[in-house]
Design a protein around this motif. Structure first.
Motif, PDB file in Angstrom:
ATOM      1  N   LYS A   1       0.946  -1.464  -0.168  1.00  0.00           N
ATOM      2  CA  LYS A   1      -0.486  -0.327   0.122  1.00  0.00           C
ATOM      3  C   LYS A   1       0.643   0.972   0.298  1.00  0.00           C
ATOM      4  CE  LYS A   1      -4.026  -2.918   0.309  1.00  0.00           C
ATOM      5  NZ  LYS A   1      -4.235  -2.733  -1.116  1.00  0.00           N
ATOM      6  N   SER A   2       1.589   1.364  -0.929  1.00  0.00           N
ATOM      7  CA  SER A   2       2.076   2.384  -0.915  1.00  0.00           C
ATOM      8  C   SER A   2       2.596   2.770  -2.389  1.00  0.00           C
ATOM      9  CB  SER A   2       3.412   1.770  -0.795  1.00  0.00           C
ATOM     10  OG  SER A   2       4.703   3.412  -0.784  1.00  0.00           O
ATOM     11  N   ASP A   3       2.944   4.461  -3.249  1.00  0.00           N
ATOM     12  CA  ASP A   3       2.692   5.007  -4.533  1.00  0.00           C
ATOM     13  C   ASP A   3       4.305   4.408  -4.988  1.00  0.00           C
ATOM     14  OD1 ASP A   3       0.270   6.377  -4.125  1.00  0.00           O
ATOM     15  OD2 ASP A   3       1.980   8.204  -3.293  1.00  0.00           O
ATOM     16  N   VAL A   4       4.221   3.809  -6.027  1.00  0.00           N
ATOM     17  CA  VAL A   4       4.625   3.637  -7.362  1.00  0.00           C
ATOM     18  C   VAL A   4       5.706   4.597  -7.899  1.00  0.00           C
ATOM     19  CG1 VAL A   4       5.672   2.485  -9.162  1.00  0.00           C
ATOM     20  CG2 VAL A   4       3.722   1.657  -8.173  1.00  0.00           C
ATOM     21  N   THR A   5       7.314   4.996  -7.254  1.00  0.00           N
ATOM     22  CA  THR A   5       8.105   5.358  -7.680  1.00  0.00           C
ATOM     23  C   THR A   5       9.345   5.456  -8.564  1.00  0.00           C
ATOM     24  OG1 THR A   5      10.145   4.920  -6.150  1.00  0.00           O
ATOM     25  CG2 THR A   5       8.121   6.624  -5.071  1.00  0.00           C
TER      26      THR A   5
ATOM     27  N   ALA B   1       7.480   4.004  -2.513  1.00  0.00           N
ATOM     28  CA  ALA B   1       7.511   5.366  -1.930  1.00  0.00           C
ATOM     29  C   ALA B   1       8.303   4.522  -0.586  1.00  0.00           C
ATOM     30  CB  ALA B   1       6.438   6.059  -1.741  1.00  0.00           C
ATOM     31  N   ASN B   2       7.438   4.209  -0.252  1.00  0.00           N
ATOM     32  CA  ASN B   2       8.309   3.233   1.401  1.00  0.00           C
ATOM     33  C   ASN B   2       9.163   2.556   1.636  1.00  0.00           C
ATOM     34  OD1 ASN B   2       6.985   0.798   0.094  1.00  0.00           O
ATOM     35  ND2 ASN B   2       5.530   0.273   2.019  1.00  0.00           N
ATOM     36  N   GLY B   3       9.615   2.389   0.321  1.00  0.00           N
ATOM     37  CA  GLY B   3      11.042   1.547   0.371  1.00  0.00           C
ATOM     38  C   GLY B   3      11.204   0.207  -0.161  1.00  0.00           C
ATOM     39  N   ALA B   4       9.670  -0.711  -0.003  1.00  0.00           N
ATOM     40  CA  ALA B   4       9.513  -2.260  -0.689  1.00  0.00           C
ATOM     41  C   ALA B   4       9.725  -1.874  -2.424  1.00  0.00           C
ATOM     42  CB  ALA B   4       8.067  -2.516  -0.614  1.00  0.00           C
TER      43      ALA B   4
ATOM     44  N   ILE C   1       3.249   1.162 -17.011  1.00  0.00           N
ATOM     45  CA  ILE C   1       4.404   0.147 -17.172  1.00  0.00           C
ATOM     46  C   ILE C   1       3.785   0.479 -18.808  1.00  0.00           C
ATOM     47  CG2 ILE C   1       4.407  -2.318 -16.882  1.00  0.00           C
ATOM     48  CD1 ILE C   1       3.268  -2.413 -14.527  1.00  0.00           C
ATOM     49  N   HIS C   2       2.846   0.230 -19.517  1.00  0.00           N
ATOM     50  CA  HIS C   2       2.567   0.103 -21.078  1.00  0.00           C
ATOM     51  C   HIS C   2       3.471   1.322 -21.524  1.00  0.00           C
ATOM     52  CE1 HIS C   2       0.395  -0.118 -24.536  1.00  0.00           C
ATOM     53  NE2 HIS C   2       0.186  -0.999 -24.463  1.00  0.00           N
ATOM     54  N   GLU C   3       3.523   2.663 -20.594  1.00  0.00           N
ATOM     55  CA  GLU C   3       3.756   4.423 -21.195  1.00  0.00           C
ATOM     56  C   GLU C   3       5.470   3.603 -20.929  1.00  0.00           C
ATOM     57  OE1 GLU C   3       2.518   7.493 -19.647  1.00  0.00           O
ATOM     58  OE2 GLU C   3       0.588   7.189 -20.367  1.00  0.00           O
ATOM     59  N   VAL C   4       6.332   3.176 -20.237  1.00  0.00           N
ATOM     60  CA  VAL C   4       7.367   2.817 -20.100  1.00  0.00           C
ATOM     61  C   VAL C   4       7.756   1.657 -21.731  1.00  0.00           C
ATOM     62  CG1 VAL C   4       9.017   2.165 -18.358  1.00  0.00           C
ATOM     63  CG2 VAL C   4       7.021   3.013 -17.488  1.00  0.00           C
TER      64      VAL C   4
END
Length: 320
Positions: A190-194, A217-220, A313-316
């Motif tokens: 439960k964290s934002d993807v960085t 963002a939480n390091g995971a 992910i598709h854009e990357v």
């Protein structure tokens, strides 16, 4: 009695209708397909009250309470919105949408008009997944630091060359099976993807094997592979925490898992209720019965988050 209307009568619709037959409180009332052969096949096998040759006619049938949409991904948004505008509750196959904007528009409309809407992410409702999810929330293996899962198959040779699978905008491995990987990862982190990386393999202009690394963002971190050209058919998953880990042979439809905790391993088993569609359908019936507009285990925000990450992910992957 809830009357279901099924939009699109392909292979997955067969499995859905077969599972629906296990419920006394609902029935397969109507189906719609532009293909006369498919309509005839469903008529002979399942005996619905009525079959329509176009989707609009089925939506105009006042006896249809809830619509299951099993159309190609690129058609989902249009027919979700049409179904909602006709006052129908909706269950739509994964991925529900292709963009974050579509997801927000549809879920906002459903909420404002008090209509139940859910993406058919049946993995969230597998009994063992629900058991493990509750235990993870209680801190069974501590804070989640990494998730790894694999969903690879060799499906390219089994579909028509004209299939949407070969459309870069809505096909490829990411949109076909990668959505399962993403939904399972977001279920526990439960964290934002960085940061996103994808070591992708392409063929005929589409991604056929993706190796995706996500940083949060939480390091995971998370790593997943999805493929439509892999003979190995890898389907395993692992959730790693600060106190232990959970391993599953089939992360998206497990009936057994190994929990590693304080140097010991314990096997946990839980069979499916009926089949892998049953618990998902039950969640829809429960939501409608209690006049909810979303399900707790696959909420509107869950769909928005999943589609947003899928789109990113598709854009990357395609450099857009």
């Amino acid at each position: 009695m809830l009357h279901w209307g099924v939009m699109g009568l392909g292979n997955i619709a067969h499995r859905f209708v077969s599972s629906l037959a296990q419920f006394d409180e609902a029935d397969f009332y109507a189906g719609a397909s532009h293909n006369a052969q498919k309509r005839e096949e469903f008529k002979e096998k399942y005996h619905p009250a009525v079959l329509y040759e176009n989707y609009e006619e089925m939506l105009e049938d006042e006896d249809v309470d809830v619509v299951y949409i099993a159309l190609p991904h690129g058609l989902h948004f249009k027919w979700v919105m049409e179904s909602l505008k006709h006052g129908k509750c909706v269950l739509v196959e994964k991925p529900a949408f292709l963009t974050r904007e579509e997801a927000i528009t549809a879920t906002t409309y459903a909420r404002e008009h008090h209509l139940f809407f859910m993406e058919a992410m049946k993995t969230r409702f597998i009994p063992l997944v629900e058991v493990l999810h509750r235990q993870i929330e209680k801190g069974l293996i501590g804070d989640i630091v990494r998730v790894e899962n694999y969903f690879t198959s060799n499906s390219m040779d089994k579909v028509s060359p004209n299939s949407y699978l070969f459309d870069q905008k809505m096909g490829g491995a990411l949109y076909d099976v990668g959505v399962y990987n993403i939904a399972s990862i977001l279920d526990v982190i439960k964290s934002d993807v960085t940061h996103i990386e994808n070591d992708a393999t392409f063929k005929n202009g589409i991604d056929i094997h993706d190796k995706v690394t996500l940083t949060f963002a939480n390091g995971a971190t998370a790593y997943f592979e999805c493929a439509i050209d892999d003979l190995q058919n890898k389907r395993s998953g692992k959730i790693i925490g600060t106190k232990g880990s959970i391993e599953m042979d089939y992360f998206y439809r497990p009936t057994s898992a190994t929990v590693n905790y304080e140097g010991e391993s314990q096997s946990v088993t839980r069979e499916l209720d009926g089949d892998d569609f049953y618990s998902e359908i039950a969640a829809v019936h429960h939501g409608i019965s209690y006049i909810n507009y979303e399900a707790k285990r696959m909420s509107h925000q869950d769909t928005i988050d999943e589609v947003s990450l899928l789109e990113a992910i598709h854009e990357v992957t395609y450099g857009k």
